[in-house]
Design a protein around this motif. Structure first.
Motif, PDB file in Angstrom:
ATOM      1  N   UNK A  12    -119.655 -12.231 -81.013  1.00 12.79           N
ATOM      2  CA  UNK A  12    -120.701 -12.716 -80.233  1.00 12.79           C
ATOM      3  C   UNK A  12    -120.450 -12.852 -78.747  1.00 12.79           C
ATOM      4  N   UNK A  13    -119.293 -13.685 -78.580  1.00 10.99           N
ATOM      5  CA  UNK A  13    -119.180 -14.228 -77.082  1.00 10.99           C
ATOM      6  C   UNK A  13    -118.534 -12.866 -76.303  1.00 10.99           C
ATOM      7  N   UNK A  14    -118.479 -11.857 -76.875  1.00  5.79           N
ATOM      8  CA  UNK A  14    -118.128 -10.664 -75.934  1.00  5.79           C
ATOM      9  C   UNK A  14    -118.978  -9.654 -75.736  1.00  5.79           C
ATOM     10  N   UNK A  15    -120.374 -10.143 -75.833  1.00 13.10           N
ATOM     11  CA  UNK A  15    -121.503  -9.378 -75.697  1.00 13.10           C
ATOM     12  C   UNK A  15    -122.142  -9.499 -74.342  1.00 13.10           C
ATOM     13  N   UNK A  16    -121.769 -10.372 -73.446  1.00 13.04           N
ATOM     14  CA  UNK A  16    -122.176 -10.491 -72.255  1.00 13.04           C
ATOM     15  C   UNK A  16    -121.532  -9.699 -71.158  1.00 13.04           C
ATOM     16  N   UNK A  31    -120.159  -4.500 -68.783  1.00 14.82           N
ATOM     17  CA  UNK A  31    -121.862  -4.468 -68.222  1.00 14.82           C
ATOM     18  C   UNK A  31    -122.591  -3.432 -68.939  1.00 14.82           C
ATOM     19  N   UNK A  32    -121.858  -2.291 -69.221  1.00 17.08           N
ATOM     20  CA  UNK A  32    -122.644  -1.391 -70.040  1.00 17.08           C
ATOM     21  C   UNK A  32    -123.018  -1.858 -71.548  1.00 17.08           C
ATOM     22  N   UNK A  33    -122.456  -2.350 -72.188  1.00 21.27           N
ATOM     23  CA  UNK A  33    -122.341  -2.951 -73.257  1.00 21.27           C
ATOM     24  C   UNK A  33    -123.522  -3.956 -73.395  1.00 21.27           C
TER      25      UNK A  33
END
Lengths: 123, 379
Positions: B269-273, B282-284
């Motif tokens: 979750x916290x790796x999605x920004x 940024x692309x993710x």
């Protein structure tokens, strides 16, 4: 009835002006488990060396070429539901199609059984 | 062309009558005399043994001896959360480029062995390993050591429902391990192995990293059991396809982001920004927000004709909407199975599509994967 073979491992059993086409047990073994066979439409005209059918194993699709030119007059519908017949009986029940041979002289370029055996031994 | 590399089991493959093919620079067994179909079914019914020693193995650790330093360094290159890994735990992730394209996918383990819990162990694809190790060497900061283990370690996978009973005969500790964890344990009094409860077939099973000098003995120990057969790359491919798992160079590559590939689940979750701090973040983040991108989906062709890689996918009006990236016959599914990319609005399970096979449209539909249920052991 005489049998002829191509270098691509198709066989054609000739009876008068018709021929039944299949692939050799050697080819069936190389392909592995056959899972799908695509047969041509009846009435299709094929030239010598044209793609006449497709045989697929788990891994890949391979073409079956017409050993000689002619018109497709019958296909082995049994293969649609039981493609494994090609592995079980490549030289008999696993035949693909029956054709009306257009030019019997094209048979002369094919191998007879003894020549084909020698050919396979060299592969 | 340079000479093909050989794994330490090469002579064993030859002795078993394997058909060898070049794969990622190695001479590898594509099938044994049993054939792809039976090898596949044997793995799902009993246990299959795979030589995957061509894959790249390496260790990453920090000179300061802390796990945190090594984990933070690796987190700059992969979307997965590494810092929260517990000793012995494994995560699947991807190396991304700055644009968020996938350079490779990999397994990342925090070692659980006392005195080594600060170390990360990586397993990467054979075809990408030289580039991966260069990528690591380029982007790991000073104070991080990258220890490539190709010269010392082989890798085999034992997969299938019988794997647990079999391997526990050599060390009962493997029985209680859950999926995506690892143990460093002896399988004989003198043979220490790194055993992971993981694999790429959808079955329960293990991947075992073992010293080069021990791999032949371990292989013979496992093959001595009637339920175990060696399995080639052919069945490995049909097994992973039925399990809905991506194959690098086919389903995923630098033109695909993890979100497009359906790997959202592998990004905590916290790796999605966009400011998560790794290459491609940024692309993710933008792919998660943007509903217009393509997606990798399962595809079920109707009838018996397999649809192979690069088969064109059309909507029912004949517009091109994507392409098959993996496709073939699924022995367990009992028919053709495939995966491929489609435009976002066609991703819903049940959506009818058509596949252009040898010039002719054939009916198919989008389906949920896997094609064969996962049977991982989760305790």
């Amino acid at each position: 009835m005489s049998v002829y073979f191509t270098e691509d491992h198709e066989w054609i059993k000739v009876d008068g002006d018709t021929g039944i086409v299949g692939i050799s047990p050697y080819a069936a073994k190389q392909l592995g488990d056959v899972v799908y066979v695509e047969l041509p439409e009846i009435g299709r005209e094929v030239g010598k060396g044209d793609e006449a059918a497709v045989v697929e194993s788990v891994k890949a699709a391979s073409e079956v070429y017409a050993p000689v030119g002619g018109e497709v007059i019958e296909v082995n519908e049994k293969l649609e539901d039981a493609p494994e017949t090609v592995n079980a009986s490549a030289d008999d029940e696993g035949w693909f199609l029956k054709m009306k041979i257009a030019d019997a002289s094209e048979l002369e370029s094919l191998m007879d059984e003894a020549a084909y055996k020698t050919y396979c031994d060299g592969l | 062309m340079s000479e093909l590399l050989k794994t330490k089991l090469h002579a064993k493959h030859a002795a078993l009558g394997a058909k060898m093919v070049p794969f990622a620079g190695y001479d590898m067994p594509v099938q044994y005399p049993m054939g792809v179909m039976k090898e596949h079914l044997h793995t799902r019914e009993k246990a299959g043994l795979f030589d995957v020693s061509h894959m790249g193995q390496c260790f990453i650790f920090a000179d300061d001896g802390t796990f945190e330093t090594a984990a933070k360094a690796l987190e700059k290159l992969v979307p997965a959360d590494i810092q929260s890994l517990k000793p012995g735990q494994i995560r699947y992730s991807q190396f991304l480029n700055d644009e968020g394209g996938i350079l490779d996918d990999l397994m990342i383990t925090r070692l659980g062995f006392e005195g080594h819990t600060h170390k990360l162990y990586l397993v990467v694809n054979a075809g990408c390993k030289a580039d991966d190790f260069m990528h690591l060497a380029t982007y790991m900061p000073p104070g991080i050591t990258i220890d490539v283990a190709d010269d010392t370690l082989s890798l085999i996978a034992l997969q299938g429902p019988k794997a647990v009973d079999l391997l526990s005969q050599f060390n009962p500790a493997v029985k209680d391990m859950v999926f995506m964890t690892s143990l460093d344990i002896p399988l004989t009094p003198t043979m220490w192995c790194h055993v992971s409860r993981s694999g790429y077939t959808g079955e329960d099973g293990y991947e075992i990293s073992v010293k080069h000098e021990d791999v032949a003995e371990l292989t013979n120990m496992l093959l001595a059991h009637d339920d175990v057969e060696m399995i080639g790359l052919g069945a490995r491919d049909s097994l992973r396809l039925e399990a809905g798992l991506c194959l690098y160079g086919h389903d995923i590559d630098t033109s695909v982001s993890p979100i497009e590939a359906g790997l959202f689940w592998s990004i905590q979750k916290h790796r999605r920004s966009a400011d998560a701090g790794y290459k491609g973040a940024a692309r993710v983040a933008s792919d998660i927000a943007d509903k217009t991108t393509k997606r990798l989906v399962g595809i079920q062709p109707e009838g018996r004709a397999p649809a192979r890689e690069h088969t064109e996918i059309q909507d029912l009006d004949g517009n091109t909407i994507g392409e098959i990236t993996s496709g073939g016959f699924g022995p367990t599914a009992g028919g053709p199975v495939a995966m491929g990319f489609v435009a976002r609005k066609f991703t819903k399970a049940g959506t009818p599509i058509q596949l252009i096979v040898r010039g002719k449209p054939r009916a198919a539909k989008v389906v949920k994967m896997p094609f064969a249920p996962h049977r991982y052991y989760r305790g």
